[in-house]
Scaffold this motif. Structure first.
Motif, mmCIF file in Angstrom:
data_model
loop_
_atom_site.group_PDB
_atom_site.id
_atom_site.type_symbol
_atom_site.label_atom_id
_atom_site.label_comp_id
_atom_site.label_asym_id
_atom_site.label_seq_id
_atom_site.Cartn_x
_atom_site.Cartn_y
_atom_site.Cartn_z
ATOM 1 N N ASP A 1 13.819 59.511 63.005
ATOM 2 C CA ASP A 1 14.224 59.933 62.279
ATOM 3 C C ASP A 1 14.975 58.728 61.447
ATOM 4 O O ASP A 1 16.317 58.138 62.117
ATOM 5 C CB ASP A 1 15.299 61.409 61.693
ATOM 6 C CG ASP A 1 15.572 61.132 59.886
ATOM 7 O OD1 ASP A 1 14.727 60.567 59.249
ATOM 8 O OD2 ASP A 1 16.939 61.766 59.925
ATOM 9 N N GLU A 2 14.435 58.298 60.261
ATOM 10 C CA GLU A 2 15.405 57.136 59.281
ATOM 11 C C GLU A 2 15.446 56.402 58.647
ATOM 12 O O GLU A 2 14.575 57.918 57.937
ATOM 13 C CB GLU A 2 13.991 55.588 60.342
ATOM 14 C CG GLU A 2 13.909 55.307 61.411
ATOM 15 C CD GLU A 2 13.060 54.191 61.430
ATOM 16 O OE1 GLU A 2 12.946 53.405 62.686
ATOM 17 O OE2 GLU A 2 12.555 53.713 60.226
ATOM 18 N N SER A 3 16.888 56.340 58.112
ATOM 19 C CA SER A 3 17.001 56.428 56.733
ATOM 20 C C SER A 3 16.996 54.768 56.107
ATOM 21 O O SER A 3 18.196 53.998 56.679
ATOM 22 C CB SER A 3 18.290 57.652 56.847
ATOM 23 O OG SER A 3 17.767 58.590 56.473
ATOM 24 N N GLU A 4 16.525 54.789 54.840
ATOM 25 C CA GLU A 4 17.757 53.302 54.286
ATOM 26 C C GLU A 4 18.737 53.635 53.226
ATOM 27 O O GLU A 4 18.039 54.334 52.376
ATOM 28 C CB GLU A 4 16.622 52.757 54.019
ATOM 29 C CG GLU A 4 15.092 51.719 54.089
ATOM 30 C CD GLU A 4 13.932 50.725 53.848
ATOM 31 O OE1 GLU A 4 13.598 51.726 52.584
ATOM 32 O OE2 GLU A 4 13.677 50.294 54.557
ATOM 33 N N LEU A 5 19.780 52.798 53.509
ATOM 34 C CA LEU A 5 21.099 52.666 52.800
ATOM 35 C C LEU A 5 20.988 51.890 51.640
ATOM 36 O O LEU A 5 20.599 50.648 51.921
ATOM 37 C CB LEU A 5 22.035 53.126 53.724
ATOM 38 C CG LEU A 5 21.612 54.617 54.725
ATOM 39 C CD1 LEU A 5 23.155 54.081 55.685
ATOM 40 C CD2 LEU A 5 21.666 55.931 54.593
ATOM 41 N N SER A 6 21.670 52.582 50.687
ATOM 42 C CA SER A 6 21.445 51.717 49.670
ATOM 43 C C SER A 6 22.575 52.194 48.428
ATOM 44 O O SER A 6 23.320 53.029 48.539
ATOM 45 C CB SER A 6 19.903 51.436 48.510
ATOM 46 O OG SER A 6 19.850 52.712 48.287
ATOM 47 N N PRO B 1 25.766 58.710 56.312
ATOM 48 C CA PRO B 1 24.365 60.184 55.724
ATOM 49 C C PRO B 1 24.591 61.451 56.797
ATOM 50 O O PRO B 1 24.703 62.772 57.033
ATOM 51 C CB PRO B 1 23.844 60.221 54.676
ATOM 52 C CG PRO B 1 23.350 58.662 55.731
ATOM 53 C CD PRO B 1 23.887 57.814 56.216
ATOM 54 N N ILE B 2 24.148 60.129 58.076
ATOM 55 C CA ILE B 2 23.880 60.867 59.175
ATOM 56 C C ILE B 2 24.605 60.577 60.955
ATOM 57 O O ILE B 2 24.774 59.871 60.029
ATOM 58 C CB ILE B 2 22.389 61.356 59.912
ATOM 59 C CG1 ILE B 2 21.979 59.690 59.295
ATOM 60 C CG2 ILE B 2 22.202 62.611 58.946
ATOM 61 C CD1 ILE B 2 20.078 60.468 60.232
ATOM 62 N N ALA C 1 18.025 47.993 49.339
ATOM 63 C CA ALA C 1 18.222 48.895 50.784
ATOM 64 C C ALA C 1 19.405 47.897 51.391
ATOM 65 O O ALA C 1 18.571 46.102 51.542
ATOM 66 C CB ALA C 1 16.905 49.249 51.529
ATOM 67 N N LEU D 1 19.594 49.995 57.510
ATOM 68 C CA LEU D 1 18.638 51.412 57.743
ATOM 69 C C LEU D 1 19.559 51.700 59.092
ATOM 70 O O LEU D 1 19.891 51.167 60.378
ATOM 71 C CB LEU D 1 17.212 50.904 58.917
ATOM 72 C CG LEU D 1 16.308 51.530 59.085
ATOM 73 C CD1 LEU D 1 15.719 52.569 58.288
ATOM 74 C CD2 LEU D 1 15.122 50.110 59.885
ATOM 75 N N GLN E 1 19.142 55.193 62.225
ATOM 76 C CA GLN E 1 17.943 55.689 63.038
ATOM 77 C C GLN E 1 18.623 56.930 63.659
ATOM 78 O O GLN E 1 20.221 56.639 63.990
ATOM 79 C CB GLN E 1 17.263 55.136 64.088
ATOM 80 C CG GLN E 1 16.330 53.715 63.745
ATOM 81 C CD GLN E 1 15.737 52.648 63.992
ATOM 82 O OE1 GLN E 1 15.895 52.730 65.410
ATOM 83 N NE2 GLN E 1 14.491 51.831 63.956
ATOM 84 N N SER E 2 18.281 57.483 63.604
ATOM 85 C CA SER E 2 19.027 59.344 64.193
ATOM 86 C C SER E 2 18.917 59.357 65.704
ATOM 87 O O SER E 2 17.318 58.861 66.262
ATOM 88 C CB SER E 2 19.293 60.562 63.528
ATOM 89 O OG SER E 2 17.547 60.885 63.211
#
Length: 214
Positions: free
Chosen positions: A72-77, A187-188, A208, A211, A213-214
């Motif tokens: 799982d990947e999330s771009e944070l902004s 967030p995670i 963004a 980045l 990654q979980s």
């Protein structure tokens, strides 16, 4: 054979009777174990299969090439723009959910919130004045001292003041939300894979910057 009187006497001979002979013939059949000797049971010899153990190669070694990707990947902004004040993480750092990652200069947003709060206070004061005015005008109108036009004007001012208060309250909520969004939190729980911002850098909303990654 002579007895004491000089006379000859004869002793009867024993003759086997048919019943006695029949019983004697049946004895070997009824008790066969008595006439024969039992032999011990023959021992069973079981065969055992043997195998030879030798060292052999387990299998063929293969080298495979590929790319591992995170589950799982999330771009944070940031949801608001501004000047980057601080960056608390770097690429390769592990973070927990809710941890502070970066922040923007919050002063412009704090000033906006303070101004919105002042506007709300002024709007509430005007609402209080117009409420008193409409109450007084209604009383004068009922006594036929004030005209219908005076009463309608006071009521219109009160309605406008109520609308101003609602708008000012919404502005305060919006300013508070923008101020809260000057900080970026994880967030995670995961790993910071990329860092795309530096202190004092100007950031636009929605860009963004990290980045994870979980």
């Amino acid at each position: 054979m002579k007895d004491g009187r000089g006379m000859l006497s004869f002793m009867p001979r024993f003759r086997p009777q048919p019943v006695t002979l029949f019983v004697l013939l049946l004895l070997p059949l009824v008790f066969p174990g008595c006439s024969e000797t039992q032999e011990p049971p023959e021992e069973i010899v079981r065969s055992i299969k043997t195998i030879s153990v030798s060292r052999r190669p387990i299998g063929q070694l293969r080298r495979l090439f590929g790319v591992l990707s995170a589950s799982d990947e999330s771009e944070l902004s940031f949801q608001v723009g501004g000047n980057v004040q601080s960056v608390a993480v770097d690429a390769g750092d592990r973070v927990r959910a809710g941890q502070l990652l970066a922040s923007l200069d919050a002063q412009p947003y704090q000033l906006k919130l303070d101004s919105s709060i002042a506007d709300l206070q002024a709007a509430r004061a005007r609402l209080q004045d117009t409420r008193k005015k409409v109450t007084s005008t209604r009383s004068l109108y009922n006594r036929q001292i004030a005209s219908r036009q005076d009463f309608d004007s006071a009521q219109s001012a009160f309605d406008s003041a109520e609308s101003s208060v609602r708008a000012a309250e919404a502005a305060v909520s919006l300013a508070q939300r923008d101020l809260d969004q000057t900080v970026l939190v994880a967030p995670i729980e995961g790993l910071i894979a990329e860092r795309r911002l530096e202190p004092f850098q100007e950031i636009s909303p929605g860009t963004a910057v990290l980045l994870i990654q979980s």
